[in-house]
Design an enzyme around this catalytic site. Structure first.
Site, PDB file in Angstrom:
ATOM      1  CE  LYS A 173      -1.687  -1.517   3.796  1.00  0.00           C
ATOM      2  NZ  LYS A 173      -2.392  -1.716   5.057  1.00  0.00           N
ATOM      3  CB  THR A 205      -6.200   8.749   6.724  1.00  0.00           C
ATOM      4  OG1 THR A 205      -5.214   9.408   7.529  1.00  0.00           O
ATOM      5  CG2 THR A 205      -6.534   9.597   5.521  1.00  0.00           C
ATOM      6  N   GLY A 207      -7.292   4.260  10.616  1.00  0.00           N
ATOM      7  CA  GLY A 207      -7.946   2.965  10.364  1.00  0.00           C
ATOM      8  C   GLY A 207      -8.047   2.578   8.900  1.00  0.00           C
ATOM      9  CB  THR A 208      -6.657   3.956   5.677  1.00  0.00           C
ATOM     10  OG1 THR A 208      -5.353   4.056   6.207  1.00  0.00           O
ATOM     11  CG2 THR A 208      -7.289   5.316   5.589  1.00  0.00           C
ATOM     12  N   GLY A 209      -5.858   1.202   6.881  1.00  0.00           N
ATOM     13  CA  GLY A 209      -5.272  -0.117   6.598  1.00  0.00           C
ATOM     14  C   GLY A 209      -6.216  -1.234   7.041  1.00  0.00           C
ATOM     15  CB  CYS A 210      -8.149  -1.745  10.197  1.00  0.00           C
ATOM     16  SG  CYS A 210      -6.802  -1.463  11.348  1.00  0.00           S
TER      17      CYS A 210
HETATM   18  N1  LIG Z   1      -5.588  10.715   1.576  1.00  0.00           N
HETATM   19  C1  LIG Z   1      -5.906   9.602   0.928  1.00  0.00           C
HETATM   20  N2  LIG Z   1      -6.669   9.660  -0.184  1.00  0.00           N
HETATM   21  C2  LIG Z   1      -7.008   8.531  -0.877  1.00  0.00           C
HETATM   22  N3  LIG Z   1      -6.588   7.307  -0.529  1.00  0.00           N
HETATM   23  C3  LIG Z   1      -5.816   7.182   0.572  1.00  0.00           C
HETATM   24  C4  LIG Z   1      -5.431   8.312   1.369  1.00  0.00           C
HETATM   25  N4  LIG Z   1      -4.655   7.871   2.408  1.00  0.00           N
HETATM   26  C5  LIG Z   1      -4.574   6.536   2.265  1.00  0.00           C
HETATM   27  N5  LIG Z   1      -5.246   6.114   1.174  1.00  0.00           N
HETATM   28  C6  LIG Z   1      -5.409   4.727   0.694  1.00  0.00           C
HETATM   29  O1  LIG Z   1      -5.834   3.935   1.784  1.00  0.00           O
HETATM   30  C7  LIG Z   1      -5.291   2.632   1.691  1.00  0.00           C
HETATM   31  C8  LIG Z   1      -4.542   2.328   2.981  1.00  0.00           C
HETATM   32  O2  LIG Z   1      -3.274   2.870   2.832  1.00  0.00           O
HETATM   33  P1  LIG Z   1      -2.158   3.149   3.921  1.00  0.00           P
HETATM   34  O3  LIG Z   1      -0.848   2.957   3.235  1.00  0.00           O
HETATM   35  O4  LIG Z   1      -2.418   4.486   4.529  1.00  0.00           O
HETATM   36  O5  LIG Z   1      -2.463   2.008   4.957  1.00  0.00           O
HETATM   37  P2  LIG Z   1      -1.993   1.886   6.461  1.00  0.00           P
HETATM   38  O6  LIG Z   1      -0.772   2.747   6.681  1.00  0.00           O
HETATM   39  O7  LIG Z   1      -1.862   0.441   6.728  1.00  0.00           O
HETATM   40  O8  LIG Z   1      -3.206   2.484   7.251  1.00  0.00           O
HETATM   41  P3  LIG Z   1      -3.267   2.829   8.841  1.00  0.00           P
HETATM   42  O9  LIG Z   1      -3.214   4.313   8.881  1.00  0.00           O
HETATM   43  O10 LIG Z   1      -4.595   2.300   9.252  1.00  0.00           O
HETATM   44  O11 LIG Z   1      -2.110   2.148   9.505  1.00  0.00           O
HETATM   45  C9  LIG Z   1      -4.411   2.648   0.437  1.00  0.00           C
HETATM   46  O12 LIG Z   1      -5.128   2.167  -0.670  1.00  0.00           O
HETATM   47  C10 LIG Z   1      -4.082   4.119   0.242  1.00  0.00           C
HETATM   48  O13 LIG Z   1      -3.799   4.379  -1.115  1.00  0.00           O
HETATM   49  C1  LIG Z   2      -6.309  -1.834  17.443  1.00  0.00           C
HETATM   50  C2  LIG Z   2      -5.596  -1.225  16.288  1.00  0.00           C
HETATM   51  N1  LIG Z   2      -5.296  -1.996  15.215  1.00  0.00           N
HETATM   52  C3  LIG Z   2      -4.659  -1.455  14.153  1.00  0.00           C
HETATM   53  C4  LIG Z   2      -4.298  -0.128  14.156  1.00  0.00           C
HETATM   54  C5  LIG Z   2      -3.572   0.466  12.945  1.00  0.00           C
HETATM   55  O1  LIG Z   2      -4.282   1.431  12.335  1.00  0.00           O
HETATM   56  C6  LIG Z   2      -4.631   0.653  15.283  1.00  0.00           C
HETATM   57  N2  LIG Z   2      -4.312   1.966  15.357  1.00  0.00           N
HETATM   58  N3  LIG Z   2      -5.261   0.071  16.331  1.00  0.00           N
END
Ligand SMILES: Nc1ncnc2c1ncn2[C@@H]1O[C@H](COP(=O)(O)OP(=O)(O)OP(=O)(O)O)[C@@H](O)[C@H]1O
Ligand SMILES: Cc1ncc(CO)c(N)n1
Length: 428
Positions: A173, A205, A207-210
């Site tokens: 990602k 943003t 929780g985007t990854g989850c």
């Molecule tokens: N500002 C944004 N606009 C559009 N898409 C976004 C934005 N920020 C993140 N994304 C998308 O969200 C998805 C998750 O990406 P990211 O790399 O931020 O995950 P992450 O770091 O695991 O998330 P977390 O913040 O939950 O740890 C990806 O598809 C990324 O392209």
């Molecule tokens: C509980 C939990 N899982 C995953 C993440 C990563 O976004 C977070 N901040 N908290």
């Protein structure tokens, strides 16, 4: 019904972990089960504390769920330490959970660690080989590979190398990469795919990854292929970010229900507006009292707090063969004067949710009073009215044309009042 399992940490702030996973499953029509690996005391600004769940009890939850509810897919999120990773990997293996998405959560967006440093080897050696899809963000891919990744080309190379660790598909990602496009790299062992969306300008943003990994798991549960699941999930996460919630003083969470609720609200608004239009069409005289190029029917969502919550037809109503016609399906924030008035009226009196604006003539104003509609002539600022009338009369001035505005509890009720006015007035 399709069923999925999330094995992850709880986020007390409601934006990441188990909480967003279950919302995402629900939004995609999949029944969600959950195994909680840790409680985090967390909000939009950071993690205040972590209370790990003992591995025995994680096993107990896994057995309870998997012995009774065969799931079509599972995802892992925050696992915390090596013992937990081993317990989870063994259980998933034993129960032959094959549609597994591993989100190798290591550090929260706030910078707080969610995986002990010495657990990375266990993650790589015990869990990645079971993954159908693994979804590292850039910092996680860097830890797995022990080098920096700063370009899309480097993401492609990373995806190829991470696949050698055992997962069948790799999604690297790119949310942490600078630039106007948010590019993720998906590698299925043969082809490299670029998934790209425009970067949305929002701080919300968390929780985007989850959310993304849960959406992939939900789509796999529904039998989509890994590539289709990831592309559908990319669309889902982009929608969830664009409906992100402004809550707390830090990074607000994504909103997995946002797009779905909006669609539902627009469909309810459309029904209400079409019913009102039908009521106007039943009384042909209504066509005589439209304001040329300006009349419309408006609908307010419950609790509206911006013009985005006011629906109307996209262009003004018009007369066609002695009846009333419209062009195009209802929209929110159509940009048509006087939608702002319905917003203000609803905020003053929550019962008011419908409005129609008509042509002004002094005779129409008199006819409204004669029908015993509670009528007020506007003098000064609409926002300062202490009560919202049934009929608001705006007399013409040098700057603006006059209007007659009908407020009601529903657009249909506003249409019935319009019909009453048109009948009492027909011929003029
Ligand atoms: N500002 C944004 N606009 C559009 N898409 C976004 C934005 N920020 C993140 N994304 C998308 O969200 C998805 C998750 O990406 P990211 O790399 O931020 O995950 P992450 O770091 O695991 O998330 P977390 O913040 O939950 O740890 C990806 O598809 C990324 O392209
Ligand atoms: C509980 C939990 N899982 C995953 C993440 C990563 O976004 C977070 N901040 N908290």
């Amino acid at each position: 019904m399709y069923k999925a399992l999330t094995i992850a940490g709880s986020d007390s702030g409601g934006g990441a972990g188990i909480q967003t996973d279950l919302k995402t499953f629900a939004a995609l029509g999949v029944y969600g089960t959950s195994v909680i690996t840790a409680l985090t005391a967390q909000n939009t600004k950071g993690v205040h504390g972590i209370h790990p769940v003992p591995p025995d009890f994680i096993n107990c939850q896994l057995e309870a769920v998997l012995s009774d509810i065969p799931v079509h897919a599972a995802k892992t999120g925050m696992l915390g330490d090596a013992k937990t990773i081993t317990a989870v990997a063994d259980s998933l293996n034993k129960h032959r959970v094959s549609n597994l998405v591993v989100d190798p959560v290591m550090v929260a967006q706030s910078g707080d660690r969610l995986l002990q440093e010495d657990a990375v080897d266990a993650l790589r050696d015990k869990l990645l080989p079971h993954a159908l899809v693994v979804t590292p963000n850039l910092p996680e891919a860097e830890v797995l590979l022990g080098r920096q990744i700063t370009t899309v080309d480097a993401m492609v190379a990373a995806a190829r190398e991470i696949r050698l660790m055992g997962p069948r598909h790799v999604l690297v990602k790119g949310g942490h990469l600078e630039g106007q496009d948010m590019v993720d790299i998906f590698f299925d062992g043969r082809t490299i795919h670029h998934l790209s969306e425009k970067k949305l300008d929002t701080p919300h943003t968390h929780g985007t990854g989850c959310t993304y990994a849960a959406a992939i798991a939900a789509c796999l549960a529904k039998n989509l292929s890994p590539y289709d699941a990831v592309t559908r999930a990319k669309q889902f996460i982009t929608d969830a970010i664009s409906h992100g919630i402004c809550v707390g003083g830090g990074y607000g969470p994504t909103n997995p229900m946002g797009a779905l609720l909006r669609e539902l609200e627009l469909s309810r608004a459309s029904q209400a507006l079409y019913k009102a239009l039908a009521a106007l069409q039943k009384t042909p005289a209504c066509a005589n009292i439209l304001a040329d190029g300006r009349s419309n029917i408006f609908y307010s969502l419950e609790g509206a707090n911006s013009l985005e919550d006011i629906a109307s037809f996209p262009t003004p109503l018009y007369r066609c063969h002695n009846t009333i016609a419209q062009a195009g399906d209802p929209v929110f924030a159509g940009g048509l004067y006087p939608e702002e008035m319905l917003l203000q009226a609803h905020q003053k009196d929550a019962r008011i949710r419908g409005m129609i604006n008509l042509r002004y003539t002094p005779e129409m104003a008199l006819a409204a009073s004669a029908l015993n509609y509670k009528t007020v002539k506007l003098s000064g600022d609409f926002a300062k009215l202490s009560e919202i009338p049934e009929v608001l009369v705006i007399e013409p001035t040098e700057e603006q044309e006059g209007q007659i505005i009908l407020f009601a509890r529903t657009p249909q009720e506003a249409a019935q009042k319009t019909a009453g006015l048109a009948r009492s007035f027909s011929g003029c």
